[in-house]
Each structure stands twice: as structure tokens, then as C-alpha cells.
Write a protein that holds these residues in place. Sequence first.
Motif, PDB file in Angstrom:
ATOM      1  N   VAL A 347     -22.294  -9.671   4.012  1.00 15.07           N
ATOM      2  CA  VAL A 347     -22.231  -8.983   2.722  1.00 15.07           C
ATOM      3  C   VAL A 347     -21.104  -7.958   2.706  1.00 15.07           C
ATOM      4  CG1 VAL A 347     -23.481  -7.459   1.143  1.00 15.07           C
ATOM      5  CG2 VAL A 347     -24.668  -9.386   2.212  1.00 15.07           C
ATOM      6  N   VAL A 348     -20.988  -7.165   3.758  1.00 19.84           N
ATOM      7  CA  VAL A 348     -19.902  -6.186   3.839  1.00 19.84           C
ATOM      8  C   VAL A 348     -18.545  -6.888   3.766  1.00 19.84           C
ATOM      9  CG1 VAL A 348     -18.753  -4.509   5.341  1.00 19.84           C
ATOM     10  CG2 VAL A 348     -21.236  -4.461   5.096  1.00 19.84           C
ATOM     11  N   SER A 349     -18.414  -7.995   4.465  1.00 18.40           N
ATOM     12  CA  SER A 349     -17.140  -8.715   4.507  1.00 18.40           C
ATOM     13  C   SER A 349     -16.766  -9.292   3.147  1.00 18.40           C
ATOM     14  CB  SER A 349     -17.215  -9.847   5.538  1.00 18.40           C
ATOM     15  OG  SER A 349     -17.481  -9.339   6.830  1.00 18.40           O
ATOM     16  N   PHE A 350     -17.762  -9.702   2.373  1.00 22.24           N
ATOM     17  CA  PHE A 350     -17.469 -10.336   1.078  1.00 22.24           C
ATOM     18  C   PHE A 350     -17.139  -9.319  -0.006  1.00 22.24           C
ATOM     19  CE2 PHE A 350     -18.855 -12.006  -3.069  1.00 22.24           C
ATOM     20  CZ  PHE A 350     -17.972 -13.067  -3.177  1.00 22.24           C
ATOM     21  N   PHE A 351     -17.845  -8.190  -0.018  1.00 23.85           N
ATOM     22  CA  PHE A 351     -17.699  -7.257  -1.131  1.00 23.85           C
ATOM     23  C   PHE A 351     -16.551  -6.274  -0.919  1.00 23.85           C
ATOM     24  CE2 PHE A 351     -21.951  -8.734  -2.222  1.00 23.85           C
ATOM     25  CZ  PHE A 351     -21.819  -8.860  -3.601  1.00 23.85           C
ATOM     26  N   GLY A 352     -15.353  -6.813  -0.837  1.00 28.88           N
ATOM     27  CA  GLY A 352     -14.162  -5.974  -0.816  1.00 28.88           C
ATOM     28  C   GLY A 352     -13.602  -5.876  -2.226  1.00 28.88           C
ATOM     29  N   ILE A 353     -14.172  -4.995  -3.027  1.00 18.93           N
ATOM     30  CA  ILE A 353     -13.863  -4.926  -4.454  1.00 18.93           C
ATOM     31  C   ILE A 353     -12.524  -4.220  -4.679  1.00 18.93           C
ATOM     32  CG2 ILE A 353     -14.672  -4.043  -6.676  1.00 18.93           C
ATOM     33  CD1 ILE A 353     -17.522  -4.238  -5.551  1.00 18.93           C
ATOM     34  N   ARG A 354     -11.679  -4.854  -5.480  1.00 22.52           N
ATOM     35  CA  ARG A 354     -10.383  -4.270  -5.844  1.00 22.52           C
ATOM     36  C   ARG A 354     -10.469  -3.688  -7.246  1.00 22.52           C
ATOM     37  NH1 ARG A 354     -10.815  -6.367  -0.900  1.00 22.52           N
ATOM     38  NH2 ARG A 354      -8.916  -5.931   0.242  1.00 22.52           N
ATOM     39  N   GLY A 355      -9.714  -2.595  -7.505  1.00 23.07           N
ATOM     40  CA  GLY A 355      -9.863  -1.984  -8.816  1.00 23.07           C
ATOM     41  C   GLY A 355      -8.810  -0.944  -9.142  1.00 23.07           C
ATOM     42  N   ILE A 356      -9.277   0.235  -9.583  1.00 26.39           N
ATOM     43  CA  ILE A 356      -8.404   1.252 -10.165  1.00 26.39           C
ATOM     44  C   ILE A 356      -7.389   1.776  -9.158  1.00 26.39           C
ATOM     45  CG2 ILE A 356      -8.353   3.397 -11.473  1.00 26.39           C
ATOM     46  CD1 ILE A 356      -9.873   1.109 -12.815  1.00 26.39           C
ATOM     47  N   GLY A 357      -7.793   1.922  -7.896  1.00 31.88           N
ATOM     48  CA  GLY A 357      -6.857   2.399  -6.885  1.00 31.88           C
ATOM     49  C   GLY A 357      -5.634   1.508  -6.764  1.00 31.88           C
ATOM     50  N   SER A 358      -5.823   0.200  -6.861  1.00 38.48           N
ATOM     51  CA  SER A 358      -4.701  -0.736  -6.787  1.00 38.48           C
ATOM     52  C   SER A 358      -3.742  -0.540  -7.956  1.00 38.48           C
ATOM     53  CB  SER A 358      -5.227  -2.181  -6.779  1.00 38.48           C
ATOM     54  OG  SER A 358      -6.012  -2.420  -5.630  1.00 38.48           O
ATOM     55  N   LEU A 359      -4.293  -0.278  -9.152  1.00 43.25           N
ATOM     56  CA  LEU A 359      -3.445  -0.011 -10.318  1.00 43.25           C
ATOM     57  C   LEU A 359      -2.583   1.228 -10.071  1.00 43.25           C
ATOM     58  CD1 LEU A 359      -6.051  -0.544 -13.191  1.00 43.25           C
ATOM     59  CD2 LEU A 359      -4.302  -2.164 -12.429  1.00 43.25           C
ATOM     60  N   PHE A 360      -3.195   2.266  -9.496  1.00 43.72           N
ATOM     61  CA  PHE A 360      -2.436   3.490  -9.223  1.00 43.72           C
ATOM     62  C   PHE A 360      -1.292   3.228  -8.254  1.00 43.72           C
ATOM     63  CE2 PHE A 360      -1.613   6.782  -6.090  1.00 43.72           C
ATOM     64  CZ  PHE A 360      -1.028   7.745  -6.897  1.00 43.72           C
ATOM     65  N   TYR A 361      -1.566   2.568  -7.160  1.00 38.04           N
ATOM     66  CA  TYR A 361      -0.539   2.364  -6.139  1.00 38.04           C
ATOM     67  C   TYR A 361       0.670   1.623  -6.698  1.00 38.04           C
ATOM     68  CZ  TYR A 361      -3.319   3.993  -2.174  1.00 38.04           C
ATOM     69  OH  TYR A 361      -4.017   4.762  -1.284  1.00 38.04           O
ATOM     70  N   LEU A 362       0.407   0.583  -7.496  1.00 37.30           N
ATOM     71  CA  LEU A 362       1.533  -0.188  -8.030  1.00 37.30           C
ATOM     72  C   LEU A 362       2.328   0.643  -9.037  1.00 37.30           C
ATOM     73  CD1 LEU A 362       3.093  -2.780  -8.027  1.00 37.30           C
ATOM     74  CD2 LEU A 362       1.551  -3.681  -9.782  1.00 37.30           C
ATOM     75  N   ALA A 363       1.638   1.349  -9.938  1.00 34.65           N
ATOM     76  CA  ALA A 363       2.345   2.181 -10.907  1.00 34.65           C
ATOM     77  C   ALA A 363       3.155   3.270 -10.209  1.00 34.65           C
ATOM     78  CB  ALA A 363       1.340   2.802 -11.876  1.00 34.65           C
ATOM     79  N   PHE A 364       2.568   3.879  -9.181  1.00 36.26           N
ATOM     80  CA  PHE A 364       3.250   4.926  -8.414  1.00 36.26           C
ATOM     81  C   PHE A 364       4.518   4.389  -7.757  1.00 36.26           C
ATOM     82  CE2 PHE A 364       3.947   6.820  -4.234  1.00 36.26           C
ATOM     83  CZ  PHE A 364       4.072   8.168  -4.535  1.00 36.26           C
ATOM     84  N   ALA A 365       4.403   3.252  -7.091  1.00 41.02           N
ATOM     85  CA  ALA A 365       5.545   2.708  -6.355  1.00 41.02           C
ATOM     86  C   ALA A 365       6.663   2.254  -7.284  1.00 41.02           C
ATOM     87  CB  ALA A 365       5.084   1.541  -5.480  1.00 41.02           C
ATOM     88  N   LEU A 366       6.306   1.664  -8.425  1.00 39.49           N
ATOM     89  CA  LEU A 366       7.331   1.195  -9.354  1.00 39.49           C
ATOM     90  C   LEU A 366       8.073   2.356 -10.009  1.00 39.49           C
ATOM     91  CD1 LEU A 366       5.540  -1.838 -11.052  1.00 39.49           C
ATOM     92  CD2 LEU A 366       7.266  -1.869  -9.236  1.00 39.49           C
ATOM     93  N   GLU A 367       7.430   3.515 -10.078  1.00 33.03           N
ATOM     94  CA  GLU A 367       8.129   4.723 -10.535  1.00 33.03           C
ATOM     95  C   GLU A 367       9.125   5.224  -9.494  1.00 33.03           C
ATOM     96  OE1 GLU A 367       6.790   8.096 -13.249  1.00 33.03           O
ATOM     97  OE2 GLU A 367       4.975   7.551 -12.136  1.00 33.03           O
ATOM     98  N   LYS A 368       8.779   5.050  -8.216  1.00 27.84           N
ATOM     99  CA  LYS A 368       9.584   5.605  -7.127  1.00 27.84           C
ATOM    100  C   LYS A 368      10.734   4.697  -6.698  1.00 27.84           C
ATOM    101  CE  LYS A 368       6.991   9.278  -6.467  1.00 27.84           C
ATOM    102  NZ  LYS A 368       7.477  10.648  -6.708  1.00 27.84           N
ATOM    103  N   GLY A 369      10.583   3.387  -6.879  1.00 28.74           N
ATOM    104  CA  GLY A 369      11.583   2.465  -6.360  1.00 28.74           C
ATOM    105  C   GLY A 369      11.843   1.305  -7.295  1.00 28.74           C
ATOM    106  N   ASP A 370      12.988   0.667  -7.112  1.00 30.18           N
ATOM    107  CA  ASP A 370      13.413  -0.449  -7.957  1.00 30.18           C
ATOM    108  C   ASP A 370      13.045  -1.767  -7.269  1.00 30.18           C
ATOM    109  OD1 ASP A 370      14.563  -1.951  -9.929  1.00 30.18           O
ATOM    110  OD2 ASP A 370      16.629  -1.651  -9.246  1.00 30.18           O
TER     111      ASP A 370
END
Length: 438
Positions: A347-370
Motif C-alpha cells: 500500500v505504501v509503495s502504490f500510494f505515491g500521490i503527485r499533486g500541488i508540489g509538482s506544479l510549484f517545482y515546475l513553475a519555479f524552475a521555468l521562471e529561473k531557467g530557459d
Amino acid sequence: MSPYTIGLTLLGLAILGVAWLPSLLEKYPLSYPILYLLLGMGVFALPLGLPVPDPLAHPQLVTHATELCVIVALTGTGLKIDRAFSWRPWLPPLLLVLVLMVLNIAGLTGGAWLVGLPLASAVLLAACLAPTDPVLAGDVQVGDPGEGREDNVRFALTGEAGLNDGLAFPFVYLALALLPAATPLAERLQEWAWHDVLYRTAAGLGLGWLSGKLLALLIFHLPKRVSIKSSAYGFVALAVTLLSYGVTELVHGYGFLAVFIASLTLRSYERKHEYHKQMHAFTDQLERLLIVIILILLGGAIVHGLLAPLTWSDAALGLGLIFLLRPLGGLLTLAGVPGMTWAERAVVSFFGIRGIGSLFYLAFALEKGDFDDPRRLWAILGFTIVVSMVVHGILATPVMDWLDRRHGRPIAAEIAEETREEEQREEGPEARAEPGRQ
């Protein structure tokens, strides 16, 4: 019709749902984030004149909205963990963060490179998708402070979600270091190793611990005549979040990590104090409000073409993470952990839920680099989050109920019903008879 008035109406509907939907859906295999995503898709599909929620057109708005949501969620996550920190009890979440997350980043980087992404973009996508989310994973996390629902599975997933939103940051900075620049690559990697890995992590851990200690002294050890009133505990919760995050970011440490460590440190003081429950209740309500706003906008972005650049190979990359890389890697990582059954590891192995944190990281990085082809990165990320939200959201209640029954524990719906009955008994027959008290 004015888009502003429509937005206010939509926000009012969302807030009503925040208060009502969790109790309505507690017996069903459905989570409220799915409904808000669908609501956003439906509203933005109508000809209402609403502005297009394009993450590339509003990068700072996306970065700061998701940032605020994550740090509020991290405070609530740290506050609801009853288990004091020591190496052996915390072994499962530490392994999930220090071993499994790194394995997932390596595997995702290789997969993204195979589907045609440049190395820097591949590392960035992997860094964004590898950490699990503290925001959308409420159905598989521990209960409120002192509630006692802290079994192996819920504790492992809660601890992992709290830690890895800070510890994934070095890999985002690695992706930025791999972008073409005038400085030689060797120098950039050296700078990344000592500054982005060692210094920023140490600053996050140290300042988070120090913030928690100092705030605990202010809350619990001031003389009664100048102590904080219980009616202000919610504001203190927000202060803990913003102070620990802001101070750490000012010295270029990892603020996400500091917020979680600060809330854990604060939780270790006066564990049975009513403060923890009231502060967690405030952060939980604020977190839910921010979640629904972000999910409605995400639904609108999907309607307006966020997933349009997605290819079959891109979709396979996201599905491979959810159904293959995370589950198999989790089983291998947790294989030697004492005290966990095979069912708990699965159960622990399956429930690796992706969400809001992933949105932040991508938006942050695209602001910082091309980075190359940012719309494709958003398409892969958005697709993976939606699949995770739907699959994990539908399966969370039945799987956790099955696990609870297997271990002889009451399921969540039964606990909620007992809580309501206890509250009614405390109110007494006269209070229940009053109009509007039901």
C-alpha cells in the motif's frame, strides 16, 4: 457578465464544498479534489469570458499560489504527526525519501531522455514528479493531532510527504545547473553540490528546528498575563508557517524543509495541549481553500489545451511512474523494514500521490531557467497529476478500509460516525433540540 462576479460566485461554491464534501464522500471511493478538477473543467468550458488560466502566461501567480498551498500543508502535516522523531520509528519515511525518491528521479530522468527530452529538461521533470504530495494525500495520511490513527502505512506516507517536498529541491537546482551557461559545467556542479545540496539543506533543517523551538517558547512558556489567547491559535499557525519559511528563504535555505521541521519541533512540546488541534484545524481549512482554487484553475488550464502537446510516449512516462516505477521501487526499498507486513509495504509503495508540489517545482524552475519545450513539460506533468489524482483518489478509501479491517482497526467512516455521536452527546438533549443545531 463580469468575470470578477463569476469568480466570486465560483469561490463561494468552492468554499461551501470544502465544508460539506469531505463528510459526504467519506464512505465512497471518491475524493473531493477530483470533483473540483471537474468543476474547473466544466466552468471554463462555458462561454463566460473567464481569463484563460495558462501557467506559462502567469508564471509568478502559479509559483506563489502553489508555494503558499504547499507550505500551509506542510505545517498541518508536521502538526498531526504524534510520533516523536528517532531513527528506528522514522526509518520507513526516511528510506522513502533518501532512497526511493532518488531511484525514481534516476528512472524518470532516463525515461524522459529516451522520449526525446534534453538532459536538463529530463532531470527537471523527474525532480518535479518524484516527490509525493502533502496536499492531496489526506485520505492516506495520519489523522488529527492526538487522534491515534498513526499506523505504519499512514505514518510512512505522511512523513514521506512532509520531508520530500523539501529534499527534492536539490534536484531542481541540478536541472538548472545543467542548462547551457558561460561557466564550465564542472564549476556549476561543484557549486550545486556544496551550496544547493549541503548548505541549503542544512539551513532548512537548522532554521526549521530553531524556529520551532523559539515559537514553542513563545506559545507555551510565556507568563499567563502575556500569553497567546486560545482564540488566536489559528493566526499563530499561519505565523509559524510564514516565519519559518520566510526566514529560511531569506538566507537561501530550503523553506519547505524548514516549515515541516518547525511544525514537528513545535508538536514535540506539550503534546496533549489543545493548541495543536486548534492550529491544525486552522491550517487544514486554509489548505483546503487553496487546494480548490488551484484545482479549479488546473481544470480550466486542461480545457484550454494544457495537455495538447502530450504524446503517447509522454503519457507512457507518467503511467510508468505511477504503476511501475514507484510501486516496484517502493517494495524493494521497504523490503528489509522490520515491523511492516507485505500488505503495508504494498500500500505504501502504490500510494505515491503527485499533486500541488509538482506544479510549484515546475513553475519555479521555468521562471529561473530557459528549458526546452516548456509546454511539453507542463503537459506531461499535468497528465501525471490528473491520473494520480483520479486513480489514487478512487482507490484510497477502499484500500485503506481493507487494510484497517485486515489489522482489526475501525475504518475511517466508523470513526467519523463515532465522533459525531460523541459530539451530540456532549451537546446534550437540550442543545440538540434547539433550532439550527443539527
